[in-house]
Write a protein that holds these residues in place. Structure first.
Motif, PDB file in Angstrom:
ATOM      1  N   ASN A  26       6.696   1.487 -12.109  1.00  0.00           N
ATOM      2  CA  ASN A  26       5.803   2.620 -11.854  1.00  0.00           C
ATOM      3  C   ASN A  26       4.749   2.750 -12.943  1.00  0.00           C
ATOM      4  OD1 ASN A  26       6.920   3.565  -9.370  1.00  0.00           O
ATOM      5  ND2 ASN A  26       8.687   4.252 -10.541  1.00  0.00           N
ATOM      6  N   ALA A  27       5.160   2.555 -14.199  1.00  0.00           N
ATOM      7  CA  ALA A  27       4.189   2.577 -15.295  1.00  0.00           C
ATOM      8  C   ALA A  27       3.212   1.418 -15.142  1.00  0.00           C
ATOM      9  CB  ALA A  27       4.913   2.504 -16.640  1.00  0.00           C
ATOM     10  N   ALA A  28       3.745   0.247 -14.789  1.00  0.00           N
ATOM     11  CA  ALA A  28       2.888  -0.919 -14.609  1.00  0.00           C
ATOM     12  C   ALA A  28       1.873  -0.690 -13.488  1.00  0.00           C
ATOM     13  CB  ALA A  28       3.742  -2.150 -14.311  1.00  0.00           C
ATOM     14  N   ALA A  29       2.327  -0.092 -12.389  1.00  0.00           N
ATOM     15  CA  ALA A  29       1.412   0.182 -11.274  1.00  0.00           C
ATOM     16  C   ALA A  29       0.321   1.157 -11.699  1.00  0.00           C
ATOM     17  CB  ALA A  29       2.183   0.733 -10.084  1.00  0.00           C
ATOM     18  N   THR A  30       0.674   2.155 -12.476  1.00  0.00           N
ATOM     19  CA  THR A  30      -0.325   3.111 -12.966  1.00  0.00           C
ATOM     20  C   THR A  30      -1.340   2.418 -13.859  1.00  0.00           C
ATOM     21  OG1 THR A  30       1.273   4.912 -12.830  1.00  0.00           O
ATOM     22  CG2 THR A  30      -0.634   5.260 -14.257  1.00  0.00           C
ATOM     23  N   GLY A  32      -2.032  -0.763 -13.822  1.00  0.00           N
ATOM     24  CA  GLY A  32      -2.804  -1.643 -12.948  1.00  0.00           C
ATOM     25  C   GLY A  32      -3.883  -0.898 -12.180  1.00  0.00           C
ATOM     26  N   HIS A  33      -3.539   0.279 -11.657  1.00  0.00           N
ATOM     27  CA  HIS A  33      -4.540   1.084 -10.945  1.00  0.00           C
ATOM     28  C   HIS A  33      -5.702   1.447 -11.859  1.00  0.00           C
ATOM     29  CE1 HIS A  33      -2.340   2.437  -7.158  1.00  0.00           C
ATOM     30  NE2 HIS A  33      -3.512   2.016  -6.784  1.00  0.00           N
ATOM     31  N   CYS A  34      -5.383   1.854 -13.068  1.00  0.00           N
ATOM     32  CA  CYS A  34      -6.448   2.196 -14.026  1.00  0.00           C
ATOM     33  C   CYS A  34      -7.359   0.998 -14.256  1.00  0.00           C
ATOM     34  CB  CYS A  34      -5.853   2.681 -15.338  1.00  0.00           C
ATOM     35  SG  CYS A  34      -5.018   4.276 -15.213  1.00  0.00           S
ATOM     36  N   LEU A  35      -6.766  -0.180 -14.363  1.00  0.00           N
ATOM     37  CA  LEU A  35      -7.565  -1.388 -14.557  1.00  0.00           C
ATOM     38  C   LEU A  35      -8.443  -1.682 -13.340  1.00  0.00           C
ATOM     39  CD1 LEU A  35      -4.858  -3.577 -16.302  1.00  0.00           C
ATOM     40  CD2 LEU A  35      -6.969  -2.711 -17.345  1.00  0.00           C
ATOM     41  N   VAL A  36      -7.930  -1.419 -12.149  1.00  0.00           N
ATOM     42  CA  VAL A  36      -8.746  -1.603 -10.945  1.00  0.00           C
ATOM     43  C   VAL A  36      -9.945  -0.664 -10.995  1.00  0.00           C
ATOM     44  CG1 VAL A  36      -8.815  -1.302  -8.436  1.00  0.00           C
ATOM     45  CG2 VAL A  36      -6.856  -2.440  -9.492  1.00  0.00           C
ATOM     46  N   TRP A  37      -9.689   0.587 -11.354  1.00  0.00           N
ATOM     47  CA  TRP A  37     -10.767   1.585 -11.366  1.00  0.00           C
ATOM     48  C   TRP A  37     -11.862   1.261 -12.373  1.00  0.00           C
ATOM     49  CZ3 TRP A  37      -6.482   5.759 -11.536  1.00  0.00           C
ATOM     50  CH2 TRP A  37      -5.943   5.921 -10.259  1.00  0.00           C
ATOM     51  N   ALA A  44      -5.508  -6.478 -13.805  1.00  0.00           N
ATOM     52  CA  ALA A  44      -4.740  -5.710 -12.819  1.00  0.00           C
ATOM     53  C   ALA A  44      -3.923  -6.654 -11.937  1.00  0.00           C
ATOM     54  CB  ALA A  44      -5.670  -4.857 -11.963  1.00  0.00           C
ATOM     55  N   ARG A  45      -4.547  -7.740 -11.504  1.00  0.00           N
ATOM     56  CA  ARG A  45      -3.857  -8.706 -10.645  1.00  0.00           C
ATOM     57  C   ARG A  45      -2.636  -9.288 -11.355  1.00  0.00           C
ATOM     58  NH1 ARG A  45      -4.798 -10.702  -6.145  1.00  0.00           N
ATOM     59  NH2 ARG A  45      -6.991 -10.124  -6.113  1.00  0.00           N
ATOM     60  N   ARG A  46      -2.804  -9.668 -12.616  1.00  0.00           N
ATOM     61  CA  ARG A  46      -1.666 -10.230 -13.354  1.00  0.00           C
ATOM     62  C   ARG A  46      -0.505  -9.233 -13.410  1.00  0.00           C
ATOM     63  NH1 ARG A  46      -5.779 -12.303 -16.589  1.00  0.00           N
ATOM     64  NH2 ARG A  46      -5.533 -10.680 -18.161  1.00  0.00           N
ATOM     65  N   ALA A  68       3.036  -3.574  -3.442  1.00  0.00           N
ATOM     66  CA  ALA A  68       2.286  -4.308  -2.418  1.00  0.00           C
ATOM     67  C   ALA A  68       1.025  -3.542  -2.023  1.00  0.00           C
ATOM     68  CB  ALA A  68       3.162  -4.573  -1.195  1.00  0.00           C
ATOM     69  N   ALA A  69       1.129  -2.216  -1.929  1.00  0.00           N
ATOM     70  CA  ALA A  69      -0.049  -1.404  -1.610  1.00  0.00           C
ATOM     71  C   ALA A  69      -1.073  -1.458  -2.738  1.00  0.00           C
ATOM     72  CB  ALA A  69       0.365   0.045  -1.323  1.00  0.00           C
ATOM     73  N   CYS A  70      -0.589  -1.431  -3.968  1.00  0.00           N
ATOM     74  CA  CYS A  70      -1.499  -1.518  -5.125  1.00  0.00           C
ATOM     75  C   CYS A  70      -2.265  -2.836  -5.121  1.00  0.00           C
ATOM     76  CB  CYS A  70      -0.718  -1.375  -6.427  1.00  0.00           C
ATOM     77  SG  CYS A  70      -0.006   0.254  -6.708  1.00  0.00           S
TER      78      CYS A  70
END
Length: 170
Positions: A26-30, A32-37, A44-46, A68-70
């Motif tokens: 969950n922390a990683a997804a958060t 990753g999302h920040c990196l996408v933004w 983010a992909r890594r 998977a959604a991220c």
């Protein structure tokens, strides 16, 4: 500042924060999302791919739909729509199979955003409607923003400019 962090961490940057979190998905997804933004898509992909691979290997179906959604959202943003669709469909399927309704609402709007961009009108509207019903029932207010965004994009794409303005102004 990000470049300096990467310099100090041997190029790891955000990955180091994921490591410090104990590879919490969950922390990683958060992160990753920040990196996408901020359009740091490769980083983010890594993160998404490594977390998704680890979750699948461990049989942690609880986090696979979200990851998977991220990854689907990232693929959508960089124009890899085939992969984005596959990820969103997988996310919906697994969220349904594991009865994770809060993740299902997120998965549905992720898929709907891609459908809106592709002009797949009926499926987009159906998925947003379903996501909003779930979100209302569960009290997940953020999904309404994602749903309105998908419908606004759809309305814009099909030439309903006034409807698009209305959806995107909410």
């Amino acid at each position: 500042p990000i470049e300096r962090i990467k310099e100090l961490t041997g190029g790891k940057g955000a990955e180091l924060v994921v490591e410090a979190s104990g590879h919490d998905p969950n922390a990683a997804a958060t992160i990753g999302h920040c990196l996408v933004w901020i359009e740091r898509h490769d980083e983010a992909r890594r993160i998404f791919e490594s977390q998704l691979e680890a979750a699948r290997s461990a049989g942690s179906l609880g986090v696979v739909p979200f990851l998977a959604a991220c990854l689907s959202e990232l693929d959508y943003r960089v124009g890899n729509w085939g992969a984005a669709n596959a990820g969103a469909v997988e996310s919906v399927r697994l969220a349904e199979a594991t009865n994770q309704l809060n993740l299902l609402s997120f998965s549905l709007v992720t898929l709907a955003r891609l459908q809106a961009a592709r002009g797949v009108e009926v499926a987009c509207r159906t998925n947003v409607e379903r996501a909003l019903e779930l979100a209302s029932r569960l009290g997940v207010g953020s999904i309404t923003v994602y749903g309105a965004s998908a419908l606004g994009l759809l309305e814009l794409g099909v030439g309903h400019i006034d409807d698009a303005i209305d959806r995107l102004s909410r």
